[in-house]
Design an enzyme around this catalytic site. Structure first.
Site, PDB file in Angstrom:
ATOM      1  N   ASP A   1      26.625  -1.482  21.478  1.00  0.00           N
ATOM      2  CA  ASP A   1      26.730  -0.574  20.335  1.00  0.00           C
ATOM      3  C   ASP A   1      27.279  -1.343  19.141  1.00  0.00           C
ATOM      4  O   ASP A   1      28.021  -2.318  19.299  1.00  0.00           O
ATOM      5  CB  ASP A   1      27.655   0.602  20.658  1.00  0.00           C
ATOM      6  CG  ASP A   1      27.105   1.500  21.754  1.00  0.00           C
ATOM      7  OD1 ASP A   1      25.875   1.690  21.789  1.00  0.00           O
ATOM      8  OD2 ASP A   1      27.904   2.005  22.564  1.00  0.00           O
TER       9      ASP A   1
ATOM     10  N   ASP B   1      20.377   5.241  20.689  1.00  0.00           N
ATOM     11  CA  ASP B   1      21.060   6.539  20.650  1.00  0.00           C
ATOM     12  C   ASP B   1      20.515   7.408  19.526  1.00  0.00           C
ATOM     13  O   ASP B   1      20.364   8.629  19.690  1.00  0.00           O
ATOM     14  CB  ASP B   1      22.567   6.330  20.457  1.00  0.00           C
ATOM     15  CG  ASP B   1      23.204   5.581  21.616  1.00  0.00           C
ATOM     16  OD1 ASP B   1      22.674   5.675  22.742  1.00  0.00           O
ATOM     17  OD2 ASP B   1      24.221   4.905  21.395  1.00  0.00           O
TER      18      ASP B   1
END
Length: 208
Positions: free
Chosen positions: A163, A182
């Site tokens: 991330d 995401d």
């Protein structure tokens, strides 16, 4: 003297037009069942290939941006982009969304990998069977598929999801760090819900 046979004749019905045996509305020659037609739903079939290409684009962008993050960022050291709302911050997620089960003993890698694999196979099949006219639904399914596969690749290669997108409000509020995969999943789910709430019934409604 009148013929007796003529006096015994039954009365003649003036309107001798044959009556239809079915109930009708409007034109008497058109059965009611033909006035209302259920639309025929045609599946994507081979056209699902173009939605697979959209999923592939999501996967490529996701993996490319993660490579850039790993190459140019230092773990947990924020790089301001738009102060005070957006940073690039490299982080690793060993769990699911919002770091769920991130502190488990390692089994979660295979659990979430298997879950993502099953979901991906389901979406691949569902895209083939989805209605051809349901463009918004197909886009949503393709985005979710691309996001699921993007994070699945991370889990299989690294044991965690990479991330780097860090949305916050100064030091007051921080949204969990996320990635392009995401975003694809979140936008895709939103499109699927919109289609389900507002468009699905219109496709299935009978046409008069």
């Amino acid at each position: 003297m009148p013929n007796s046979t003529e006096n015994n004749l039954p009365p003649v019905d003036v309107d001798s037009t044959p009556k239809p045996a079915h109930a009708t509305t409007g034109n008497s020659s058109t059965p009611r069942s033909r006035l209302t037609k259920t639309p025929k739903i045609i599946a994507n079939g081979s056209r699902a290939f173009m939605w697979y290409l959209l999923s592939l684009v999501v996967i490529i962008i996701d993996q490319w941006t993660k490579w850039l993050a790993e190459t140019n960022l230092t773990f947990h050291e924020p790089v301001p982009v738009i102060e005070p709302f957006l940073n690039w911050t490299l982080a690793y997620n060993y769990g699911a969304a919002f770091s769920f089960l991130a502190d488990a003993g390692g089994w979660q890698k295979w659990f979430f990998s298997g879950l993502a694999l099953v979901m991906s196979l389901f979406l691949i099949i569902y895209l083939i069977k989805a209605p051809r006219k349901a463009t918004l639904l197909s886009i949503g399914l393709a985005l979710v598929l691309g996001g699921a596969v993007g994070n699945l690749i991370d889990r299989l290669l690294h044991g965690h999801v990479i991330d780097f997108i860090h949305v916050h409000n100064a030091d007051v509020w921080h949204y969990p760090i996320f990635n392009i995969a995401d975003m694809g999943i979140s936008i895709g789910v939103a499109l699927i819900v919109i289609d389900m709430l507002f468009l699905e019934k219109k496709r299935e409604a009978p046409r008069s």
